[in-house]
Design a protein around this motif. Structure first.
Motif, PDB file in Angstrom:
ATOM      1  N   VAL A  35      -9.790   2.739  27.452  1.00  0.00           N
ATOM      2  CA  VAL A  35     -10.431   1.591  26.820  1.00  0.00           C
ATOM      3  C   VAL A  35      -9.876   1.512  25.405  1.00  0.00           C
ATOM      4  N   GLU A  36      -9.423   0.343  25.018  1.00  0.00           N
ATOM      5  CA  GLU A  36      -8.815   0.185  23.691  1.00  0.00           C
ATOM      6  C   GLU A  36      -9.820   0.226  22.554  1.00  0.00           C
ATOM      7  N   ASP A  37     -11.025  -0.324  22.774  1.00  0.00           N
ATOM      8  CA  ASP A  37     -12.022  -0.459  21.719  1.00  0.00           C
ATOM      9  C   ASP A  37     -12.806   0.840  21.517  1.00  0.00           C
ATOM     10  N   ALA A  38     -12.417   1.633  20.534  1.00  0.00           N
ATOM     11  CA  ALA A  38     -13.081   2.908  20.258  1.00  0.00           C
ATOM     12  C   ALA A  38     -14.523   2.725  19.785  1.00  0.00           C
ATOM     13  N   GLU A  39     -14.890   1.519  19.359  1.00  0.00           N
ATOM     14  CA  GLU A  39     -16.271   1.239  18.930  1.00  0.00           C
ATOM     15  C   GLU A  39     -17.258   1.405  20.088  1.00  0.00           C
ATOM     16  N   LEU A  40     -16.769   1.314  21.326  1.00  0.00           N
ATOM     17  CA  LEU A  40     -17.632   1.437  22.504  1.00  0.00           C
ATOM     18  C   LEU A  40     -17.912   2.888  22.879  1.00  0.00           C
ATOM     19  N   LEU A  41     -17.213   3.802  22.271  1.00  0.00           N
ATOM     20  CA  LEU A  41     -17.360   5.224  22.568  1.00  0.00           C
ATOM     21  C   LEU A  41     -18.757   5.707  22.173  1.00  0.00           C
ATOM     22  N   GLY A  42     -19.440   6.375  23.090  1.00  0.00           N
ATOM     23  CA  GLY A  42     -20.757   6.945  22.804  1.00  0.00           C
ATOM     24  C   GLY A  42     -21.923   5.994  22.950  1.00  0.00           C
ATOM     25  N   LYS A  43     -21.691   4.776  23.436  1.00  0.00           N
ATOM     26  CA  LYS A  43     -22.784   3.811  23.561  1.00  0.00           C
ATOM     27  C   LYS A  43     -23.492   3.890  24.910  1.00  0.00           C
ATOM     28  N   PHE A  44     -22.992   4.745  25.813  1.00  0.00           N
ATOM     29  CA  PHE A  44     -23.596   4.858  27.136  1.00  0.00           C
ATOM     30  C   PHE A  44     -23.937   6.309  27.438  1.00  0.00           C
ATOM     31  N   VAL A  77     -24.201   8.496  38.631  1.00  0.00           N
ATOM     32  CA  VAL A  77     -22.878   8.387  38.038  1.00  0.00           C
ATOM     33  C   VAL A  77     -22.873   9.192  36.748  1.00  0.00           C
ATOM     34  N   VAL A  78     -21.816   9.982  36.550  1.00  0.00           N
ATOM     35  CA  VAL A  78     -21.661  10.710  35.296  1.00  0.00           C
ATOM     36  C   VAL A  78     -20.389  10.241  34.609  1.00  0.00           C
ATOM     37  N   VAL A  79     -20.438  10.240  33.280  1.00  0.00           N
ATOM     38  CA  VAL A  79     -19.349   9.694  32.478  1.00  0.00           C
ATOM     39  C   VAL A  79     -18.924  10.725  31.437  1.00  0.00           C
ATOM     40  N   GLN A  80     -17.621  10.910  31.312  1.00  0.00           N
ATOM     41  CA  GLN A  80     -17.051  11.745  30.253  1.00  0.00           C
ATOM     42  C   GLN A  80     -15.959  10.935  29.568  1.00  0.00           C
ATOM     43  N   THR A  81     -15.825  11.126  28.269  1.00  0.00           N
ATOM     44  CA  THR A  81     -14.802  10.411  27.505  1.00  0.00           C
ATOM     45  C   THR A  81     -14.096  11.366  26.556  1.00  0.00           C
ATOM     46  N   THR A  82     -12.916  10.947  26.098  1.00  0.00           N
ATOM     47  CA  THR A  82     -12.158  11.720  25.123  1.00  0.00           C
ATOM     48  C   THR A  82     -11.237  10.798  24.348  1.00  0.00           C
ATOM     49  N   SER A  83     -10.891  11.205  23.149  1.00  0.00           N
ATOM     50  CA  SER A  83      -9.870  10.492  22.380  1.00  0.00           C
ATOM     51  C   SER A  83      -8.488  11.061  22.674  1.00  0.00           C
ATOM     52  N   GLY A  84      -8.449  12.163  23.423  1.00  0.00           N
ATOM     53  CA  GLY A  84      -7.177  12.758  23.833  1.00  0.00           C
ATOM     54  C   GLY A  84      -6.528  11.916  24.922  1.00  0.00           C
ATOM     55  N   ALA A 135     -34.081  10.743  30.419  1.00  0.00           N
ATOM     56  CA  ALA A 135     -33.856  11.026  29.001  1.00  0.00           C
ATOM     57  C   ALA A 135     -32.435  11.486  28.716  1.00  0.00           C
ATOM     58  N   ALA A 136     -31.551  11.435  29.714  1.00  0.00           N
ATOM     59  CA  ALA A 136     -30.181  11.911  29.517  1.00  0.00           C
ATOM     60  C   ALA A 136     -29.342  10.889  28.763  1.00  0.00           C
ATOM     61  N   LYS A 137     -29.964   9.791  28.352  1.00  0.00           N
ATOM     62  CA  LYS A 137     -29.269   8.735  27.626  1.00  0.00           C
ATOM     63  C   LYS A 137     -28.804   9.252  26.267  1.00  0.00           C
ATOM     64  N   ALA A 138     -27.595   8.907  25.922  1.00  0.00           N
ATOM     65  CA  ALA A 138     -27.049   9.310  24.618  1.00  0.00           C
ATOM     66  C   ALA A 138     -27.797   8.586  23.514  1.00  0.00           C
ATOM     67  N   ALA A 139     -27.951   9.239  22.394  1.00  0.00           N
ATOM     68  CA  ALA A 139     -28.593   8.609  21.243  1.00  0.00           C
ATOM     69  C   ALA A 139     -27.730   7.460  20.755  1.00  0.00           C
ATOM     70  N   PRO A 140     -28.344   6.316  20.433  1.00  0.00           N
ATOM     71  CA  PRO A 140     -27.533   5.201  19.957  1.00  0.00           C
ATOM     72  C   PRO A 140     -26.921   5.523  18.602  1.00  0.00           C
ATOM     73  N   PRO A 141     -25.735   4.983  18.338  1.00  0.00           N
ATOM     74  CA  PRO A 141     -25.116   5.245  17.048  1.00  0.00           C
ATOM     75  C   PRO A 141     -25.970   4.678  15.909  1.00  0.00           C
ATOM     76  N   GLU A 142     -25.896   5.318  14.777  1.00  0.00           N
ATOM     77  CA  GLU A 142     -26.666   4.894  13.611  1.00  0.00           C
ATOM     78  C   GLU A 142     -26.220   3.495  13.202  1.00  0.00           C
ATOM     79  N   SER A 143     -27.178   2.607  12.962  1.00  0.00           N
ATOM     80  CA  SER A 143     -26.813   1.257  12.546  1.00  0.00           C
ATOM     81  C   SER A 143     -26.431   1.234  11.072  1.00  0.00           C
TER      82      SER A 143
END
Length: 148
Positions: A35-44, A77-84, A135-143
């Motif tokens: 995914v090109e948009d790194a802003e989406l990382l950690g939102k799910f 469904v489980v999701v893993q991401t990396t910048s690598g 409760a396994a939802k990731a914490a939303p990024p700080e606004s």
């Protein structure tokens, strides 16, 4: 000397058989890409347990095609991401019903992020990474408002 060695050997066999091993879960479906948009990382969430949440992720990340159909009564469904540049995922279930999602990524950072999405059987899963499934939802990024 032989008696002590034999005692240690028997102790080792008894101890190793008493230690529970996690069960590696075979993926029902696997999707991977970038995914090109790194802003989406950690939102799910790491664990997705509803079709709505899965569709939201699929559309937000602009993944090709329709959202795959998953029977969320029997799977999650489980999701893993990396910048690598590369990512491998293994999913294990402990005897206590805790789902462990293990990602192995390269350390070479690239723009955007890489993902692996895996569907696994939900049977026996009580928690994901020690947290109840809901409760396994990731914490939303700080606004930006909160950061001021």
């Amino acid at each position: 000397m032989r008696t002590a060695l034999l005692a240690l050997l028997l102790l080792g066999i008894t101890w190793s058989s008493a230690v529970a091993e996690d069960k590696t879960l075979e993926p029902l479906m696997t999707f991977s890409g970038s995914v090109e948009d790194a802003e989406l990382l950690g939102k799910f969430s790491t664990a997705i347990s509803t079709p709505q949440e899965f569709e939201e992720l699929w559309k937000a990340w602009k993944l090709a095609g329709e959202t795959p159909k998953v029977d969320f009564e029997k799977a999650l469904v489980v999701v893993q991401t990396t910048s690598g540049s590369r990512l491998r995922v293994t999913v294990r279930l402990t005897d206590e019903g805790d789902l462990k999602v293990l990602g192995l990524a390269t350390r070479d950072l690239r723009p955007g992020f890489r993902y692996v999405i895996v569907s696994v059987a939900r049977d026996g899963v009580k928690t994901v990474e020690g947290k109840p499934l809901a409760a396994a939802k990731a914490a939303p990024p700080e606004s930006k408002e909160e950061a001021k």
